[in-house]
Design an enzyme around this catalytic site. Structure first.
Site, PDB file in Angstrom:
ATOM      1  N   HIS A  32     -10.720  10.651  -7.546  1.00 39.49           N
ATOM      2  CA  HIS A  32     -10.537  12.060  -7.908  1.00 39.49           C
ATOM      3  C   HIS A  32     -10.207  12.225  -9.388  1.00 39.49           C
ATOM      4  O   HIS A  32      -9.801  13.322  -9.806  1.00 39.49           O
ATOM      5  CB  HIS A  32      -9.444  12.690  -7.048  1.00 39.49           C
ATOM      6  CG  HIS A  32      -9.872  12.948  -5.639  1.00 39.49           C
ATOM      7  ND1 HIS A  32     -10.557  14.071  -5.252  1.00 39.49           N
ATOM      8  CD2 HIS A  32      -9.735  12.185  -4.517  1.00 39.49           C
ATOM      9  CE1 HIS A  32     -10.815  14.023  -3.956  1.00 39.49           C
ATOM     10  NE2 HIS A  32     -10.331  12.883  -3.484  1.00 39.49           N
ATOM     11  N   LYS A  46     -17.828  12.986  -6.618  1.00 33.49           N
ATOM     12  CA  LYS A  46     -16.892  14.067  -6.939  1.00 33.49           C
ATOM     13  C   LYS A  46     -17.141  14.543  -8.371  1.00 33.49           C
ATOM     14  O   LYS A  46     -18.014  15.362  -8.605  1.00 33.49           O
ATOM     15  CB  LYS A  46     -15.467  13.598  -6.682  1.00 33.49           C
ATOM     16  CG  LYS A  46     -15.233  13.281  -5.199  1.00 33.49           C
ATOM     17  CD  LYS A  46     -13.858  12.787  -4.920  1.00 33.49           C
ATOM     18  CE  LYS A  46     -13.562  12.645  -3.442  1.00 33.49           C
ATOM     19  NZ  LYS A  46     -14.559  11.926  -2.631  1.00 33.49           N
ATOM     20  N   SER A  97       0.828  -1.206   0.000  1.00 31.42           N
ATOM     21  CA  SER A  97       0.000   0.000   0.000  1.00 31.42           C
ATOM     22  C   SER A  97       0.862   1.256   0.000  1.00 31.42           C
ATOM     23  O   SER A  97       1.820   1.367   0.777  1.00 31.42           O
ATOM     24  CB  SER A  97      -0.899   0.003   1.250  1.00 31.42           C
ATOM     25  OG  SER A  97      -1.624   1.201   1.368  1.00 31.42           O
ATOM     26  N   THR A 105     -25.826  -3.145   3.926  1.00 29.27           N
ATOM     27  CA  THR A 105     -26.140  -1.717   3.836  1.00 29.27           C
ATOM     28  C   THR A 105     -27.373  -1.491   2.976  1.00 29.27           C
ATOM     29  O   THR A 105     -27.480  -2.061   1.886  1.00 29.27           O
ATOM     30  CB  THR A 105     -24.950  -0.944   3.226  1.00 29.27           C
ATOM     31  OG1 THR A 105     -23.809  -1.106   4.061  1.00 29.27           O
ATOM     32  CG2 THR A 105     -25.268   0.538   3.103  1.00 29.27           C
ATOM     33  N   THR A 106     -28.300  -0.677   3.445  1.00 30.14           N
ATOM     34  CA  THR A 106     -29.436  -0.291   2.621  1.00 30.14           C
ATOM     35  C   THR A 106     -28.933   0.357   1.342  1.00 30.14           C
ATOM     36  O   THR A 106     -28.029   1.202   1.374  1.00 30.14           O
ATOM     37  CB  THR A 106     -30.342   0.695   3.377  1.00 30.14           C
ATOM     38  OG1 THR A 106     -30.862   0.048   4.540  1.00 30.14           O
ATOM     39  CG2 THR A 106     -31.500   1.154   2.506  1.00 30.14           C
ATOM     40  N   SER A 156      -5.406  13.247  -3.657  1.00 29.95           N
ATOM     41  CA  SER A 156      -6.176  14.481  -3.548  1.00 29.95           C
ATOM     42  C   SER A 156      -5.557  15.536  -2.642  1.00 29.95           C
ATOM     43  O   SER A 156      -5.877  16.713  -2.770  1.00 29.95           O
ATOM     44  CB  SER A 156      -7.586  14.172  -3.058  1.00 29.95           C
ATOM     45  OG  SER A 156      -7.567  13.679  -1.730  1.00 29.95           O
TER      46      SER A 156
END
Length: 417
Positions: free
Chosen positions: A219, A250, A139, A279-280, A191
């Site tokens: 971005h 964005k 990473s 998640t809804t 960003s």
């Protein structure tokens, strides 16, 4: 001795206030058809018009009539809510069409829509790491918090490489058995720095060391490339990246996140990622707006051209004025301050005296000592807006004591990168 809970939390807040990094939320109402203007309501309830200079709606698509019309029509047709998770009554035609649209955008087999870009990163990276046996994740040190969270939740062995340092990345890749599954997670546009990742070189390393690539283009989507596919679209290398992640919040002026990739990878994330499953789902108006925006920007390039023209003009005049900023190859202009209290004071002056809204960027969003104003000249800022902003900053730089106190810290920060 028992803890006084309220006192403890109060002291936590007092601590970040003393450091100058307490987050104050500005109450803003965007004006339909008049972005980047907005109505600001101060803590006393007084209202005034301000100009936004730190927004992520880079192309003004949140105000685009085509996008607004699509959202209205979806409400009239389906109402406001999705009614459940994707698995339990929450999958609509809008989901299917939008996922097909982003897959087409990146020339991938499939796409998957999430409730936000944060959830897309966290859910995908954590799931990939759990599903791949004995996986190692590499990473970039400046990856977004959502990526960091996902990698941590994967519980994989991980290595952090210095920002955009491909030599360091290769050194770390060499240290791991070639046969072990590997993921390289990085971004196209960073960003807070305004720079671009070395995508092609990282793709070369992934092929050399048996890794898959995970690229965050949040971005960049909508903003770069012939159809808005991001930096990989601009460079013609979308096929070299295994998983591309983006957002509708964005460049597309809406809300939600997504990933695209091979159909089996996408199906695995759909089937195992908790952040997706429980998640809804997004409401129809949001999905319809996102779909309209993605499709519109596949064929319209005038917004992108205007954005990049505005940014070139803004950088040119603030460079001439001697303002210190990270002068990268993107549309983001990080103006370095280097001290949190000064950073907050500058934004207060801009808001209260010049009706310009900019949010200070302090730790933990950026490292201590690199506090900054993250300035964004959108496609809908006028030449007059840009000139006025540059003149204001130059005036403060020359005449205001706050700016005079930060020149040394600015130079130190810029010399360190």
């Amino acid at each position: 001795m028992s803890i006084n809970y309220i006192q403890h939390f109060s002291e936590c807040i007092d601590g970040i206030k003393a450091e100058g990094r307490y987050r104050y939320f500005a109450q803003l109402e965007r004006i339909v058809g008049d972005f980047p203007n907005a109505i600001y309501t101060n803590p006393s309830g007084e209202r005034k018009q301000v100009k936004i200079w730190c927004g992520n709606d880079y192309l003004g698509m949140g105000q685009n009539p085509v996008v607004i019309k699509a959202a209205h029509e979806a409400i009239d047709r389906c109402g406001t809510g999705a009614g459940g998770t994707r698995n339990i009554s929450g999958t609509m035609t809008y989901h299917v069409d939008l996922e097909e649209s982003v897959a087409d955008l990146h020339h991938k087999d499939a796409g998957l829509v999430f409730s936000s870009g944060y959830v897309a990163n966290e859910g995908t990276l954590s799931t990939l790491g759990k599903l791949l046996p004995d996986c190692v994740i590499f990473s970039d040190e400046l990856n977004h918090a959502s990526m960091v969270h996902g990698i941590r939740m994967s519980k994989c062995e991980k290595y952090i490489f210095r920002h955009n340092d491909v030599e360091h990345l290769e050194y770390l890749l060499k240290s791991v058995d070639i046969s072990r599954p590997k993921i390289i997670a990085f971004e196209s546009v960073y960003s807070m720095e305004g720079d671009i990742g070395p995508i092609s070189i990282i793709a070369d390393l992934a092929e050399k060391y048996n890794a898959i690539t995970y690229l965050d283009e949040v971005h960049a989507v909508g903003i770069y490339g012939s159809r808005g596919g991001g930096i990989t679209d601009e460079l013609g290398i979308m096929d070299r990246i295994d998983i591309i992640e983006g957002t509708f919040g964005k460049g597309y002026g809406s809300m939600g996140g997504f990933i695209t990739g091979n159909r089996y990878i996408i199906d695995a994330i759909r089937s195992f990622a908790s952040g997706f499953i429980f998640t809804t789902s997004l409401p129809p108006a949001t999905l319809a707006a996102s779909l309209a925006s993605v499709e519109y920007l596949k064929s319209s390039s005038k917004e992108r051209k205007k954005l990049h023209s505005n940014v070139r003009f803004f950088k040119k005049i603030i460079r001439k004025a001697g303002l210190k900023f990270y002068d990268g190859d993107t549309h983001i202009v990080p103006l370095i301050v280097g001290e949190p209290i000064c950073c907050r004071e500058i934004t207060n002056i801009l808001l209260n005296e010049y009706n310009i809204y900019v949010q200070p960027i302090n730790y933990p969003t950026v490292p201590r000592g690199t506090e900054r104003l993250r300035l964004t000249a959108s496609s809908v800022h006028t030449t007059e807006d840009i000139q006025a902003m540059a003149d204001t900053l130059e005036h403060l730089w020359i005449h205001n004591h706050v700016f005079n106190n930060i020149k040394t810290s600015q130079d130190d920060v810029l010399l360190s990168v």
